[in-house]
Write a protein that holds these residues in place. Structure first.
Motif, PDB file in Angstrom:
ATOM      1  N   ASN A  15      -3.256  31.751 -78.935  1.00 40.99           N
ATOM      2  CA  ASN A  15      -3.851  31.285 -80.178  1.00 40.99           C
ATOM      3  C   ASN A  15      -3.517  32.260 -81.289  1.00 40.99           C
ATOM      4  N   THR A  16      -2.909  31.781 -82.353  1.00 37.71           N
ATOM      5  CA  THR A  16      -2.656  32.633 -83.507  1.00 37.71           C
ATOM      6  C   THR A  16      -3.113  31.891 -84.746  1.00 37.71           C
ATOM      7  N   HIS A  17      -3.654  32.623 -85.681  1.00 37.75           N
ATOM      8  CA  HIS A  17      -4.122  32.034 -86.919  1.00 37.75           C
ATOM      9  C   HIS A  17      -2.975  31.911 -87.897  1.00 37.75           C
ATOM     10  N   LEU A  18      -3.098  30.969 -88.797  1.00 37.68           N
ATOM     11  CA  LEU A  18      -2.102  30.832 -89.851  1.00 37.68           C
ATOM     12  C   LEU A  18      -2.261  31.975 -90.846  1.00 37.68           C
ATOM     13  N   THR A  19      -1.145  32.468 -91.307  1.00 36.31           N
ATOM     14  CA  THR A  19      -1.197  33.499 -92.330  1.00 36.31           C
ATOM     15  C   THR A  19      -1.501  32.830 -93.673  1.00 36.31           C
ATOM     16  N   CYS A  31      -0.377  29.007 -95.077  1.00 35.85           N
ATOM     17  CA  CYS A  31      -1.316  28.030 -95.642  1.00 35.85           C
ATOM     18  C   CYS A  31      -0.821  27.531 -96.994  1.00 35.85           C
ATOM     19  N   ARG A  68       5.751  25.859 -86.296  1.00 42.83           N
ATOM     20  CA  ARG A  68       4.389  25.660 -85.800  1.00 42.83           C
ATOM     21  C   ARG A  68       4.314  24.280 -85.183  1.00 42.83           C
ATOM     22  N   THR A 126      -1.011  21.535 -85.483  1.00 42.04           N
ATOM     23  CA  THR A 126      -1.513  22.566 -86.393  1.00 42.04           C
ATOM     24  C   THR A 126      -1.334  22.118 -87.844  1.00 42.04           C
TER      25      THR A 126
END
Length: 43
Positions: free
Chosen positions: A3-7, A11, A33, A37
């Motif tokens: 799991n990685t968050h969007l930078t 965005c 991605r 997502t």
């Protein structure tokens, strides 16, 4: 699965693609991605 968050930059790019009318598939390919997502952000 990792799991990685969007930078913040990603965005901004997704928002720009959305306003340009780009498809989820094209945005996902450009940002490397998953389509899900990108779809979640579009939604």
């Amino acid at each position: 699965m990792t799991n990685t968050h969007l930078t913040p930059n990603e965005c901004v790019m997704i928002e720009a693609y959305y306003h340009e009318g780009k498809s989820v598939l094209k945005a996902a390919a450009r940002l490397t991605r998953s389509r899900q997502t990108i779809y979640n952000v579009y939604k």
